[in-house]
Scaffold this motif. Structure first.
Motif, PDB file in Angstrom:
ATOM      1  N   GLU A 100      34.806  32.196  38.183  1.00 56.08           N
ATOM      2  CA  GLU A 100      36.090  32.840  38.449  1.00 56.08           C
ATOM      3  C   GLU A 100      36.110  34.346  38.218  1.00 56.08           C
ATOM      4  O   GLU A 100      37.034  35.026  38.687  1.00 56.08           O
ATOM      5  N   LEU A 101      35.139  34.872  37.514  1.00 60.86           N
ATOM      6  CA  LEU A 101      35.221  36.279  37.114  1.00 60.86           C
ATOM      7  C   LEU A 101      34.128  37.154  37.720  1.00 60.86           C
ATOM      8  O   LEU A 101      33.982  38.320  37.327  1.00 60.86           O
ATOM      9  N   ILE A 102      33.383  36.620  38.651  1.00 64.13           N
ATOM     10  CA  ILE A 102      32.282  37.380  39.248  1.00 64.13           C
ATOM     11  C   ILE A 102      32.822  38.650  39.898  1.00 64.13           C
ATOM     12  O   ILE A 102      33.789  38.624  40.652  1.00 64.13           O
ATOM     13  N   GLY A 103      32.183  39.754  39.578  1.00 62.25           N
ATOM     14  CA  GLY A 103      32.553  41.032  40.167  1.00 62.25           C
ATOM     15  C   GLY A 103      33.535  41.844  39.352  1.00 62.25           C
ATOM     16  O   GLY A 103      33.767  43.026  39.647  1.00 62.25           O
ATOM     17  N   GLN A 104      34.131  41.257  38.329  1.00 62.38           N
ATOM     18  CA  GLN A 104      35.082  42.009  37.510  1.00 62.38           C
ATOM     19  C   GLN A 104      34.350  43.035  36.648  1.00 62.38           C
ATOM     20  O   GLN A 104      33.387  42.711  35.964  1.00 62.38           O
ATOM     21  N   THR A 105      34.842  44.259  36.676  1.00 66.53           N
ATOM     22  CA  THR A 105      34.289  45.301  35.817  1.00 66.53           C
ATOM     23  C   THR A 105      34.775  45.097  34.392  1.00 66.53           C
ATOM     24  O   THR A 105      35.751  44.358  34.157  1.00 66.53           O
ATOM     25  N   PRO A 106      34.148  45.745  33.399  1.00 65.94           N
ATOM     26  CA  PRO A 106      34.646  45.642  32.030  1.00 65.94           C
ATOM     27  C   PRO A 106      36.115  46.051  31.908  1.00 65.94           C
ATOM     28  O   PRO A 106      36.890  45.409  31.205  1.00 65.94           O
ATOM     29  N   GLU A 107      36.514  47.108  32.640  1.00 65.56           N
ATOM     30  CA  GLU A 107      37.893  47.569  32.564  1.00 65.56           C
ATOM     31  C   GLU A 107      38.864  46.509  33.065  1.00 65.56           C
ATOM     32  O   GLU A 107      39.913  46.252  32.463  1.00 65.56           O
ATOM     33  N   THR A 108      38.505  45.867  34.181  1.00 65.86           N
ATOM     34  CA  THR A 108      39.378  44.839  34.743  1.00 65.86           C
ATOM     35  C   THR A 108      39.463  43.624  33.830  1.00 65.86           C
ATOM     36  O   THR A 108      40.550  43.065  33.614  1.00 65.86           O
ATOM     37  N   SER A 109      38.329  43.210  33.296  1.00 64.02           N
ATOM     38  CA  SER A 109      38.328  42.051  32.397  1.00 64.02           C
ATOM     39  C   SER A 109      39.142  42.323  31.141  1.00 64.02           C
ATOM     40  O   SER A 109      39.883  41.452  30.667  1.00 64.02           O
TER      41      SER A 109
ATOM     42  N   GLU B 160      33.278  25.432  24.884  1.00 61.72           N
ATOM     43  CA  GLU B 160      32.171  26.310  25.260  1.00 61.72           C
ATOM     44  C   GLU B 160      31.774  26.106  26.720  1.00 61.72           C
ATOM     45  O   GLU B 160      31.495  27.072  27.442  1.00 61.72           O
ATOM     46  N   ARG B 161      31.761  24.846  27.153  1.00 60.53           N
ATOM     47  CA  ARG B 161      31.425  24.566  28.560  1.00 60.53           C
ATOM     48  C   ARG B 161      32.487  25.147  29.493  1.00 60.53           C
ATOM     49  O   ARG B 161      32.164  25.682  30.561  1.00 60.53           O
ATOM     50  N   ARG B 162      33.749  25.031  29.082  1.00 56.28           N
ATOM     51  CA  ARG B 162      34.829  25.566  29.910  1.00 56.28           C
ATOM     52  C   ARG B 162      34.744  27.089  29.995  1.00 56.28           C
ATOM     53  O   ARG B 162      34.970  27.675  31.067  1.00 56.28           O
ATOM     54  N   ILE B 163      34.421  27.745  28.898  1.00 57.08           N
ATOM     55  CA  ILE B 163      34.258  29.203  28.905  1.00 57.08           C
ATOM     56  C   ILE B 163      33.174  29.611  29.890  1.00 57.08           C
ATOM     57  O   ILE B 163      33.343  30.523  30.705  1.00 57.08           O
ATOM     58  N   ALA B 164      32.044  28.920  29.832  1.00 53.41           N
ATOM     59  CA  ALA B 164      30.933  29.224  30.727  1.00 53.41           C
ATOM     60  C   ALA B 164      31.312  28.968  32.184  1.00 53.41           C
ATOM     61  O   ALA B 164      30.961  29.757  33.078  1.00 53.41           O
ATOM     62  N   ASP B 165      32.030  27.878  32.450  1.00 50.58           N
ATOM     63  CA  ASP B 165      32.443  27.565  33.823  1.00 50.58           C
ATOM     64  C   ASP B 165      33.317  28.672  34.402  1.00 50.58           C
ATOM     65  O   ASP B 165      33.139  29.085  35.558  1.00 50.58           O
ATOM     66  N   ILE B 166      34.277  29.143  33.609  1.00 52.26           N
ATOM     67  CA  ILE B 166      35.155  30.219  34.081  1.00 52.26           C
ATOM     68  C   ILE B 166      34.352  31.490  34.321  1.00 52.26           C
ATOM     69  O   ILE B 166      34.517  32.168  35.345  1.00 52.26           O
ATOM     70  N   HIS B 167      33.477  31.807  33.388  1.00 50.32           N
ATOM     71  CA  HIS B 167      32.671  33.018  33.522  1.00 50.32           C
ATOM     72  C   HIS B 167      31.778  32.960  34.755  1.00 50.32           C
ATOM     73  O   HIS B 167      31.615  33.953  35.470  1.00 50.32           O
ATOM     74  N   LYS B 168      31.228  31.798  35.038  1.00 43.43           N
ATOM     75  CA  LYS B 168      30.304  31.644  36.173  1.00 43.43           C
ATOM     76  C   LYS B 168      31.010  31.703  37.522  1.00 43.43           C
ATOM     77  O   LYS B 168      30.460  32.256  38.487  1.00 43.43           O
TER      78      LYS B 168
ATOM     79  N   GLN C 243      32.776  38.350  30.181  1.00 46.06           N
ATOM     80  CA  GLN C 243      32.580  39.147  31.391  1.00 46.06           C
ATOM     81  C   GLN C 243      32.560  40.635  31.066  1.00 46.06           C
ATOM     82  O   GLN C 243      31.753  41.400  31.614  1.00 46.06           O
ATOM     83  N   ALA C 244      33.438  41.053  30.155  1.00 45.02           N
ATOM     84  CA  ALA C 244      33.497  42.474  29.793  1.00 45.02           C
ATOM     85  C   ALA C 244      32.237  42.934  29.084  1.00 45.02           C
ATOM     86  O   ALA C 244      31.831  44.101  29.206  1.00 45.02           O
ATOM     87  N   GLU C 245      31.576  42.036  28.366  1.00 48.38           N
ATOM     88  CA  GLU C 245      30.464  42.447  27.521  1.00 48.38           C
ATOM     89  C   GLU C 245      29.085  42.193  28.106  1.00 48.38           C
ATOM     90  O   GLU C 245      28.155  42.948  27.842  1.00 48.38           O
ATOM     91  N   ILE C 246      28.933  41.129  28.901  1.00 47.57           N
ATOM     92  CA  ILE C 246      27.598  40.872  29.461  1.00 47.57           C
ATOM     93  C   ILE C 246      27.592  40.888  30.979  1.00 47.57           C
ATOM     94  O   ILE C 246      26.545  40.724  31.600  1.00 47.57           O
ATOM     95  N   GLY C 247      28.765  41.099  31.607  1.00 51.49           N
ATOM     96  CA  GLY C 247      28.820  41.211  33.055  1.00 51.49           C
ATOM     97  C   GLY C 247      28.759  39.864  33.757  1.00 51.49           C
ATOM     98  O   GLY C 247      29.025  38.823  33.176  1.00 51.49           O
ATOM     99  N   ASP C 248      28.395  39.915  35.041  1.00 54.56           N
ATOM    100  CA  ASP C 248      28.356  38.695  35.856  1.00 54.56           C
ATOM    101  C   ASP C 248      27.315  37.710  35.344  1.00 54.56           C
ATOM    102  O   ASP C 248      26.271  38.095  34.808  1.00 54.56           O
ATOM    103  N   TYR C 249      27.631  36.448  35.569  1.00 57.98           N
ATOM    104  CA  TYR C 249      26.672  35.397  35.212  1.00 57.98           C
ATOM    105  C   TYR C 249      25.426  35.522  36.064  1.00 57.98           C
ATOM    106  O   TYR C 249      25.490  35.688  37.281  1.00 57.98           O
ATOM    107  N   ASP C 250      24.275  35.445  35.424  1.00 58.77           N
ATOM    108  CA  ASP C 250      22.985  35.511  36.098  1.00 58.77           C
ATOM    109  C   ASP C 250      22.122  34.390  35.540  1.00 58.77           C
ATOM    110  O   ASP C 250      21.732  34.426  34.363  1.00 58.77           O
ATOM    111  N   PRO C 251      21.829  33.375  36.342  1.00 58.79           N
ATOM    112  CA  PRO C 251      21.039  32.244  35.832  1.00 58.79           C
ATOM    113  C   PRO C 251      19.679  32.650  35.299  1.00 58.79           C
ATOM    114  O   PRO C 251      19.114  31.962  34.451  1.00 58.79           O
TER     115      PRO C 251
END
Length: 493
Positions: free
Chosen positions: A182-191, A172-180, A142-150
């Motif tokens: 639970e973390l939408i809208g978090q700025t790099p600083e917050t993440s 890897e699937r679990r990482i993607a699920d969380i990123h998609k 989330q900090a490096e590529i931002g919000d998930y965008d299909p």
């Protein structure tokens, strides 16, 4: 007259040395220093370059020609400490991990600590159970590529990044699920802040392990953390001594002793053996500095210590910086506009490049390596233009994940605790630059081609991994299979 002027110019040139310092985002700071310049001068230059005020947590690390790592002493001449010939190559690293990184005053400091812990995670020094690992990796993503965008992130996009020594598809699937989700809208600083808060809770937070053997000859890793002295052996933390319990740290030759007073006036002495006398002295100095930094109330309490029970015998050393309490008090007084942070963008990470099973891409210029790897990845066209510093994976690795830590239910004051399902062994990390015979061949190859081989390339993380095809462990001198675990664990971090 002319000859006198020329000879004077030559002497002036000889009084100056070129110095390159690799920063935590893998950019380089290059400067010229006078022959008599002290470590503090170089450190202040770097901190000014970074606009860093909370600088007491950081240090400059280098490796000597014998592949022994050192922290640059700020009160001594740089040239006298470096055993190699100039130009000098060093690295800026976290030396004293903040007890509570989220409480750091400035975002720039938190960002640099974030980069260090991300490096620790990748190299296997920071262990965690799978659920924590997924969360940490998702924060990084989330900090490096931002919000998930299909439209930008195709199926399996998280598998292209290397967060740990090893990945599993399930992780890897679990990482993607969380990123998609639970973390939408978090700025790099917050993440990054959430990442630090999560990492701080782990048993191995702040661990910079030193390979040793116990009195029975069993491998062990000794480390100094913000909370005390730790011994990791197998998959357990076999000893934990709080800093207020540690009374003395001694060494003689390869032998290291820790004296402590525990509950009910119980006195103990722990003895371990380092691979070399130089490694043992480095271990002792690190212990002395960490104990002073975290235990003392003020720097005026710092005293010169001796490595021997006899003060006139052995080495003497004195910690020269401020202590943690003073650092936090000074940080509270900082009042300025937050400095702008230039987060790592398209510059590839030198310590965590794309992992391949073959030789490193030494023939490809550094600035092009990421583009080369990304261009061969189907469906990652959009990621080529995104700003991220986490290494992109070009090979799908084995189905095992990094050693998993058990629940943190264990009380921190207990001596023994299971920290993972497998043995704690950072040498299991698939590091990009081996330091053994493979790296020597690479170094020779680079020198033949006219390209100087820097210390970090020769020793990317103060030691590499065994080259493929090497089945056994090697000793510190590369000769004995009995000295396993020593060779691979000297990290620049």
């Amino acid at each position: 007259m002319l000859s006198r002027f020329m000879s004077g110019s030559i002497r002036n040139l000889e009084r100056e040395y070129n110095c390159t310092v690799r920063l935590l985002d893998d950019t380089e700071y290059t400067c010229t220093i006078q022959r008599d310049a002290k470590g503090q001068y170089l450190f202040d230059l770097i901190c000014h370059h970074l606009n860093l005020l909370e600088k007491d947590y950081f240090g400059i690390r280098y490796v000597d020609p014998d592949k022994q790592r050192h922290w640059l002493e700020f009160t001594k001449s740089i040239a006298k400490q470096m055993k190699s010939q100039p130009p000098f190559t060093m690295c800026l690293r976290v030396k004293f991990y903040p007890p509570d990184p989220a409480a750091l005053k400035e975002e720039i400091t938190r960002y640099l600590v974030f980069l260090q812990i991300k490096r620790d995670l990748y190299h296997g020094r920071l262990l965690c159970k799978t659920s924590d690992a997924a969360m940490l990796a998702a924060y990084i993503l989330q900090a490096e590529i931002g919000d998930y965008d299909p439209g930008k992130h195709p199926e399996g996009y998280s598998s292209k990044f290397q967060f740990f020594p090893k990945h599993s598809e399930k992780l890897e699937r679990r990482i993607a699920d969380i990123h998609k989700t639970e973390l939408i809208g978090q700025t790099p600083e917050t993440s990054e802040l959430n990442f630090l808060q999560k990492a701080q809770m782990l048993e191995t937070y702040g661990v910079d392990p030193h390979p040793c053997k116990d009195v029975s000859g069993n491998p062990a890793f000794l480390a100094f953390t913000p909370f005390g002295f730790v011994v990791l052996q197998g998959n357990k933390r076999v000893h934990f001594l709080k800093w207020n319990e540690v009374t003395k740290l001694k060494f003689e030759g390869k032998t290291f002793h820790i004296y402590a007073n525990q509950k009910e006036d119980k006195k103990i002495i722990l003895t371990y053996f380092a691979p070399t006398p130089e490694a043992c002295k480095h271990l002792w100095k690190c212990g002395v500095e960490n104990q002073a930094f975290y235990k003392l109330e003020k720097s005026s309490q710092v005293r010169t210590v001796s490595s021997s029970n006899l003060f006139f015998k052995g080495s003497r050393f004195r910690y020269s910086g401020r202590v943690a309490k003073e650092v936090m008090e000074q940080s509270a007084k900082i009042k300025r506009e937050p400095p702008e942070i230039h987060r790592a963008g398209l510059v590839p990470s030198r310590s965590c490049p794309s992992i391949t099973h073959g030789p490193r891409l030494s023939s490809v210029p550094r600035t092009r390596r990421r583009a080369v790897h990304i261009s061969i990845m189907e469906g990652l066209e959009s990621l080529r233009d995104s700003a991220h510093s986490t290494p992109v994976r070009s090979v799908s690795h084995g189905e095992s994940f990094m050693p998993r830590s058990r629940s943190q239910a264990t009380d921190a004051s207990e001596g023994s605790a299971v920290i993972s399902d497998e043995a704690y062994s950072p040498s299991d990390s698939v590091l990009p630059t081996p330091v053994a015979e493979h790296s020597m061949e690479l170094a020779v190859s680079r020198q033949i081609n006219g390209a100087p081989c820097s210390i970090e390339e020769e020793k990317e993380s103060e030691a590499g991994t065994p080259t493929h095809g090497e089945g056994g462990d090697f000793g510190a001198d590369g000769r004995s299979a009995q000295e396993g675990h020593f060779r691979y664990f000297y990290f620049f971090k």
